[in-house]
Design a protein around this motif. Structure first.
Motif, PDB file in Angstrom:
ATOM      1  N   CYS A  96      -8.818  54.902 -30.592  1.00  0.00           N
ATOM      2  CA  CYS A  96      -8.341  55.095 -29.214  1.00  0.00           C
ATOM      3  C   CYS A  96      -9.406  54.660 -28.208  1.00  0.00           C
ATOM      4  N   LEU A  97     -10.671  54.961 -28.498  1.00  0.00           N
ATOM      5  CA  LEU A  97     -11.750  54.530 -27.609  1.00  0.00           C
ATOM      6  C   LEU A  97     -11.846  53.012 -27.520  1.00  0.00           C
ATOM      7  N   VAL A  98     -11.646  52.328 -28.624  1.00  0.00           N
ATOM      8  CA  VAL A  98     -11.676  50.858 -28.605  1.00  0.00           C
ATOM      9  C   VAL A  98     -10.555  50.319 -27.729  1.00  0.00           C
ATOM     10  N   VAL A  99      -9.351  50.847 -27.904  1.00  0.00           N
ATOM     11  CA  VAL A  99      -8.204  50.374 -27.120  1.00  0.00           C
ATOM     12  C   VAL A  99      -8.414  50.676 -25.639  1.00  0.00           C
ATOM     13  N   ILE A 100      -8.865  51.879 -25.329  1.00  0.00           N
ATOM     14  CA  ILE A 100      -9.075  52.265 -23.931  1.00  0.00           C
ATOM     15  C   ILE A 100     -10.171  51.425 -23.291  1.00  0.00           C
ATOM     16  N   SER A 101     -11.260  51.187 -24.016  1.00  0.00           N
ATOM     17  CA  SER A 101     -12.369  50.420 -23.427  1.00  0.00           C
ATOM     18  C   SER A 101     -11.965  48.988 -23.121  1.00  0.00           C
ATOM     19  N   VAL A 102     -11.200  48.361 -23.991  1.00  0.00           N
ATOM     20  CA  VAL A 102     -10.771  46.984 -23.723  1.00  0.00           C
ATOM     21  C   VAL A 102      -9.745  46.959 -22.588  1.00  0.00           C
ATOM     22  N   CYS A 103      -8.925  47.986 -22.487  1.00  0.00           N
ATOM     23  CA  CYS A 103      -7.923  48.020 -21.420  1.00  0.00           C
ATOM     24  C   CYS A 103      -8.541  48.258 -20.043  1.00  0.00           C
ATOM     25  N   PHE A 104      -9.590  49.068 -19.949  1.00  0.00           N
ATOM     26  CA  PHE A 104     -10.116  49.464 -18.647  1.00  0.00           C
ATOM     27  C   PHE A 104     -11.381  48.723 -18.216  1.00  0.00           C
ATOM     28  N   VAL A 105     -12.100  48.104 -19.106  1.00  0.00           N
ATOM     29  CA  VAL A 105     -13.309  47.365 -18.731  1.00  0.00           C
ATOM     30  C   VAL A 105     -12.949  45.886 -18.625  1.00  0.00           C
ATOM     31  N   LYS A 106     -13.114  45.330 -17.411  1.00  0.00           N
ATOM     32  CA  LYS A 106     -12.671  43.958 -17.158  1.00  0.00           C
ATOM     33  C   LYS A 106     -13.431  42.928 -17.993  1.00  0.00           C
ATOM     34  N   LYS A 107     -14.718  43.158 -18.213  1.00  0.00           N
ATOM     35  CA  LYS A 107     -15.515  42.198 -18.982  1.00  0.00           C
ATOM     36  C   LYS A 107     -15.037  42.077 -20.427  1.00  0.00           C
ATOM     37  N   LEU A 108     -14.418  43.115 -20.934  1.00  0.00           N
ATOM     38  CA  LEU A 108     -13.977  43.109 -22.328  1.00  0.00           C
ATOM     39  C   LEU A 108     -12.599  42.470 -22.516  1.00  0.00           C
ATOM     40  N   ARG A 109     -11.919  42.126 -21.432  1.00  0.00           N
ATOM     41  CA  ARG A 109     -10.588  41.527 -21.544  1.00  0.00           C
ATOM     42  C   ARG A 109     -10.711  40.035 -21.824  1.00  0.00           C
ATOM     43  N   GLN A 110     -11.011  39.718 -23.066  1.00  0.00           N
ATOM     44  CA  GLN A 110     -11.112  38.335 -23.523  1.00  0.00           C
ATOM     45  C   GLN A 110     -10.199  38.172 -24.735  1.00  0.00           C
ATOM     46  N   PRO A 111      -9.725  36.961 -24.986  1.00  0.00           N
ATOM     47  CA  PRO A 111      -8.794  36.756 -26.107  1.00  0.00           C
ATOM     48  C   PRO A 111      -9.337  37.208 -27.460  1.00  0.00           C
ATOM     49  N   SER A 112     -10.615  37.023 -27.697  1.00  0.00           N
ATOM     50  CA  SER A 112     -11.162  37.444 -28.988  1.00  0.00           C
ATOM     51  C   SER A 112     -11.179  38.969 -29.119  1.00  0.00           C
ATOM     52  N   ASN A 113     -11.310  39.669 -28.001  1.00  0.00           N
ATOM     53  CA  ASN A 113     -11.282  41.128 -28.053  1.00  0.00           C
ATOM     54  C   ASN A 113      -9.870  41.669 -28.239  1.00  0.00           C
ATOM     55  N   TYR A 114      -8.870  40.872 -27.932  1.00  0.00           N
ATOM     56  CA  TYR A 114      -7.492  41.310 -28.179  1.00  0.00           C
ATOM     57  C   TYR A 114      -7.238  41.456 -29.679  1.00  0.00           C
ATOM     58  N   LEU A 115      -7.918  40.633 -30.470  1.00  0.00           N
ATOM     59  CA  LEU A 115      -7.804  40.791 -31.922  1.00  0.00           C
ATOM     60  C   LEU A 115      -8.448  42.108 -32.375  1.00  0.00           C
ATOM     61  N   ILE A 116      -9.536  42.481 -31.715  1.00  0.00           N
ATOM     62  CA  ILE A 116     -10.183  43.763 -32.022  1.00  0.00           C
ATOM     63  C   ILE A 116      -9.239  44.915 -31.658  1.00  0.00           C
ATOM     64  N   VAL A 117      -8.543  44.793 -30.534  1.00  0.00           N
ATOM     65  CA  VAL A 117      -7.562  45.812 -30.144  1.00  0.00           C
ATOM     66  C   VAL A 117      -6.427  45.869 -31.160  1.00  0.00           C
ATOM     67  N   SER A 118      -5.999  44.713 -31.624  1.00  0.00           N
ATOM     68  CA  SER A 118      -4.943  44.682 -32.637  1.00  0.00           C
ATOM     69  C   SER A 118      -5.388  45.388 -33.916  1.00  0.00           C
TER      70      SER A 118
END
Length: 185
Positions: A96-118
């Protein structure tokens, strides 16, 4: 996933081969003229009808979702239950922390991090849909108590969630090989 092997079927197949070999041996002993009464007694004992072993476990738990394991004492169940619950809760919290951090931190919103969210979502689905039921089943001695219909649903969820996690790891590794990590200095 648990596979129950019908041991009586395997036993009867092996037994029939052994009996055929022993009967051939007893025939050759009789023909050759060398008669060994103790050996003949062993052969006769092996060829008599012995009742095949049956598994009472299959009749008790016909859903085939559980497996027979050792029954633990109360203290062991408490310790194992606490450890399994802690692992499940940490898995849920971490993903949940991984999903929340990528959703709320703008720097983490990159295509490669979407795979981490997946991957985090796939692991979160394992932690929510699979781990609690396996923990309960292990703690009560391996008997499936959630019903036959949910057994099939559980197996489908287990396979689907674990496969999603594995496939996401494969896609992440391909992504890491094909796209070099940019160097920001």
């Amino acid at each position: 996933m648990v596979i129950i092997i019908n041991s009586s079927r395997i036993y009867s197949d092996i037994r029939s081969y052994v009996i055929e070999d022993l009967e051939d041996l007893s025939t050759s002993i009789m023909i050759s003229g060398s008669f060994n009464p103790p050996l003949l007694k062993i052969i006769q004992d092996a060829t008599t009808d012995i009742p095949l072993p049956t598994s009472s476990f299959v009749s008790e738990n016909d859903t085939q979702c559980g497996e027979q394991i050792l029954n633990y004492g109360h203290i062991e169940k408490l310790i194992i239950g606490a450890i399994l619950s802690l692992i499940t809760l940490l898995t849920i919290a971490g993903n949940c922390l991984v999903v929340i951090s990528v959703c709320f931190v703008k720097k983490l919103r990159q295509p490669s991090n979407y795979l981490i969210v997946s991957l985090a979502l796939a692991d979160l689905s394992v932690a929510i849909a699979v781990m609690p039921f396996v923990s309960v089943t292990d703690l009560i001695g391996g008997k499936w108590i959630f019903g036959h219909v949910f057994c099939n649903v559980f197996i489908a969820m287990d396979v689907m969630c674990c496969t999603a996690s594995i496939m996401t790891l494969c896609v992440i590794s391909i992504d890491r090989i094909l796209l070099p990590i940019p160097q920001h200095f």
